[in-house]
Every structure is written in structure tokens, then in C-alpha cells.
Design a protein around this motif. Structure first.
Motif, PDB file in Angstrom:
ATOM      1  N   GLN A  96       0.797  -1.218   0.000  1.00 58.72           N
ATOM      2  CA  GLN A  96       0.000   0.000   0.000  1.00 58.72           C
ATOM      3  C   GLN A  96       0.830   1.268   0.000  1.00 58.72           C
ATOM      4  O   GLN A  96       1.986   1.270   0.399  1.00 58.72           O
ATOM      5  CB  GLN A  96      -0.847   0.052   1.274  1.00 58.72           C
ATOM      6  CG  GLN A  96      -1.939  -0.947   1.356  1.00 58.72           C
ATOM      7  CD  GLN A  96      -2.680  -0.748   2.661  1.00 58.72           C
ATOM      8  OE1 GLN A  96      -2.198  -1.153   3.701  1.00 58.72           O
ATOM      9  NE2 GLN A  96      -3.832  -0.129   2.588  1.00 58.72           N
ATOM     10  N   ASN A  97       0.155   2.338  -0.381  1.00 60.42           N
ATOM     11  CA  ASN A  97       0.674   3.651  -0.053  1.00 60.42           C
ATOM     12  C   ASN A  97       0.449   3.819   1.442  1.00 60.42           C
ATOM     13  O   ASN A  97      -0.643   3.556   1.939  1.00 60.42           O
ATOM     14  CB  ASN A  97      -0.055   4.751  -0.819  1.00 60.42           C
ATOM     15  CG  ASN A  97       0.392   4.843  -2.250  1.00 60.42           C
ATOM     16  OD1 ASN A  97       1.517   4.495  -2.581  1.00 60.42           O
ATOM     17  ND2 ASN A  97      -0.488   5.301  -3.114  1.00 60.42           N
ATOM     18  N   HIS A  98       1.481   4.223   2.129  1.00 54.14           N
ATOM     19  CA  HIS A  98       1.411   4.400   3.577  1.00 54.14           C
ATOM     20  C   HIS A  98       1.308   5.879   3.879  1.00 54.14           C
ATOM     21  O   HIS A  98       2.142   6.668   3.451  1.00 54.14           O
ATOM     22  CB  HIS A  98       2.665   3.815   4.221  1.00 54.14           C
ATOM     23  CG  HIS A  98       2.832   4.188   5.657  1.00 54.14           C
ATOM     24  ND1 HIS A  98       1.927   3.817   6.627  1.00 54.14           N
ATOM     25  CD2 HIS A  98       3.797   4.908   6.273  1.00 54.14           C
ATOM     26  CE1 HIS A  98       2.341   4.290   7.801  1.00 54.14           C
ATOM     27  NE2 HIS A  98       3.462   4.959   7.606  1.00 54.14           N
ATOM     28  N   LYS A 142       5.504   4.608  -0.350  1.00 52.62           N
ATOM     29  CA  LYS A 142       5.044   3.401  -1.038  1.00 52.62           C
ATOM     30  C   LYS A 142       5.740   2.193  -0.420  1.00 52.62           C
ATOM     31  O   LYS A 142       6.958   2.116  -0.359  1.00 52.62           O
ATOM     32  CB  LYS A 142       5.378   3.480  -2.527  1.00 52.62           C
ATOM     33  CG  LYS A 142       5.003   2.244  -3.317  1.00 52.62           C
ATOM     34  CD  LYS A 142       3.502   2.079  -3.391  1.00 52.62           C
ATOM     35  CE  LYS A 142       3.167   0.892  -4.299  1.00 52.62           C
ATOM     36  NZ  LYS A 142       1.819   0.433  -4.131  1.00 52.62           N
ATOM     37  N   LYS A 165       7.112  -1.593  -0.051  1.00 52.19           N
ATOM     38  CA  LYS A 165       7.815  -2.479  -0.974  1.00 52.19           C
ATOM     39  C   LYS A 165       6.913  -3.605  -1.462  1.00 52.19           C
ATOM     40  O   LYS A 165       6.918  -3.944  -2.639  1.00 52.19           O
ATOM     41  CB  LYS A 165       9.056  -3.049  -0.268  1.00 52.19           C
ATOM     42  CG  LYS A 165       9.882  -3.994  -1.098  1.00 52.19           C
ATOM     43  CD  LYS A 165      11.087  -4.475  -0.326  1.00 52.19           C
ATOM     44  CE  LYS A 165      10.627  -5.484   0.705  1.00 52.19           C
ATOM     45  NZ  LYS A 165      11.665  -6.115   1.457  1.00 52.19           N
ATOM     46  N   PHE A 195       9.838   0.621   3.331  1.00 52.34           N
ATOM     47  CA  PHE A 195       9.634   1.785   2.444  1.00 52.34           C
ATOM     48  C   PHE A 195      11.005   2.236   1.930  1.00 52.34           C
ATOM     49  O   PHE A 195      11.589   3.188   2.455  1.00 52.34           O
ATOM     50  CB  PHE A 195       8.951   2.921   3.204  1.00 52.34           C
ATOM     51  CG  PHE A 195       7.699   2.480   3.905  1.00 52.34           C
ATOM     52  CD1 PHE A 195       6.530   2.282   3.185  1.00 52.34           C
ATOM     53  CD2 PHE A 195       7.685   2.239   5.275  1.00 52.34           C
ATOM     54  CE1 PHE A 195       5.376   1.863   3.814  1.00 52.34           C
ATOM     55  CE2 PHE A 195       6.531   1.816   5.917  1.00 52.34           C
ATOM     56  CZ  PHE A 195       5.376   1.618   5.178  1.00 52.34           C
TER      57      PHE A 195
END
Length: 134
Positions: free
Chosen positions: A44-46, A77, A79, A130
Motif C-alpha cells: 500500500q501507499n502508507h 510506497k 515495498k 519503504f
């Protein structure tokens, strides 16, 4: 004797504050303020400014009003799926750490806060999740 009593009182106060921070983050999660685990996520986008952190920022003396929940200026983003999918334990721990820092530094500047966040996301364990930071 006085030193021991003072040290014990400080330890009890710190322990109580940690429990309060944990309850705060857990309550935000229970209210649905933390994103649920999405189906079929692949990394996910964090959002560095999670909803629990945004709630603490809103109450902060100098930082209130400067950040939004899931602020798009602060996104990393992941990994892969294992790195970030939903509101995992590492995410809860980071939220608690940031909320505690905000409480401990009530007059922090925007620069100090953002440097603190960059420090967290520069840690080896976070860089594994990330790789490009945020």
C-alpha cells in the motif's frame, strides 16, 4: 529514600502515559479511523500522518491545523504486501511513538516534527518496508 520515591513516581507516571497513548491509538482504530486491511493489497501507499496521529496533531499547541489525516504530502510506497497491508502492529507502534513525541514536545516546530518523522522512516527496519522513504 526520597530519590527512590521520586523515581518510582516518575516511572508510574510514564507507565500511565504510555497506557493512555496506547488506548488513544486503539480507540482511533476501533472507531474506524485507521484504515482496515484492504482485499488483495500488494504494498500500500502508507500515510505517515495516520488518523490517530492527525487527531493528536489537532490538539497540539503549535502544530494544530498544519496537517490533515492521511495527508497526501506525507506518503510512502510500501515495498510489498508484507511491508504494509492494513493497520499492522508496527504501524500501531509508530503511531504510539509519534503521539508520545507530540505530547512530550508541546511547542515543537513544523521542522522539528517533520525531522522526527524522517528519522523514524530512515531507520533500517522502516527502509526495508519503504525503500524510498517518504
Amino acid at each position: 529514600m526520597l530519590y527512590e520515591a521520586t523515581t518510582e513516581a516518575v516511572n508510574l507516571k510514564e507507565e500511565a502515559q504510555e497506557q493512555e497513548d496506547a488506548r488513544f491509538a486503539e480507540a482511533a482504530e476501533a472507531e474506524g479511523e485507521a484504515a482496515p486491511e484492504p482485499p488483495d493489497c500488494q504494498g500500500q501507499n502508507h500515510h505517515v500522518i495516520s488518523r490517530p496521529i492527525a487527531k493528536a496533531l489537532k490538539r497540539h499547541k503549535t502544530l494544530g491545523g498544519l496537517y490533515e489525516p492521511r495527508d497526501e504530502r506525507f506518503v510512502a510506497k510500501a515495498k510489498d504486501r508484507d511491508s504494509h497491508c492494513g493497520y499492522q502492529q508496527w504501524h500501531r507502534d509508530v503511531d504510539k511513538e509519534v503521539i508520545r513525541w507530540l505530547r512530550d514536545f508541546p511547542t515543537a516546530t513544523r521542522k522539528e516534527f517533520e525531522n522526527f518523522l524522517r528519522g523514524i522512516y530512515s531507520r533500517p527496519d522502516m527502509l526495508k518496508r519503504f525503500p524510498h522513504g517518504f
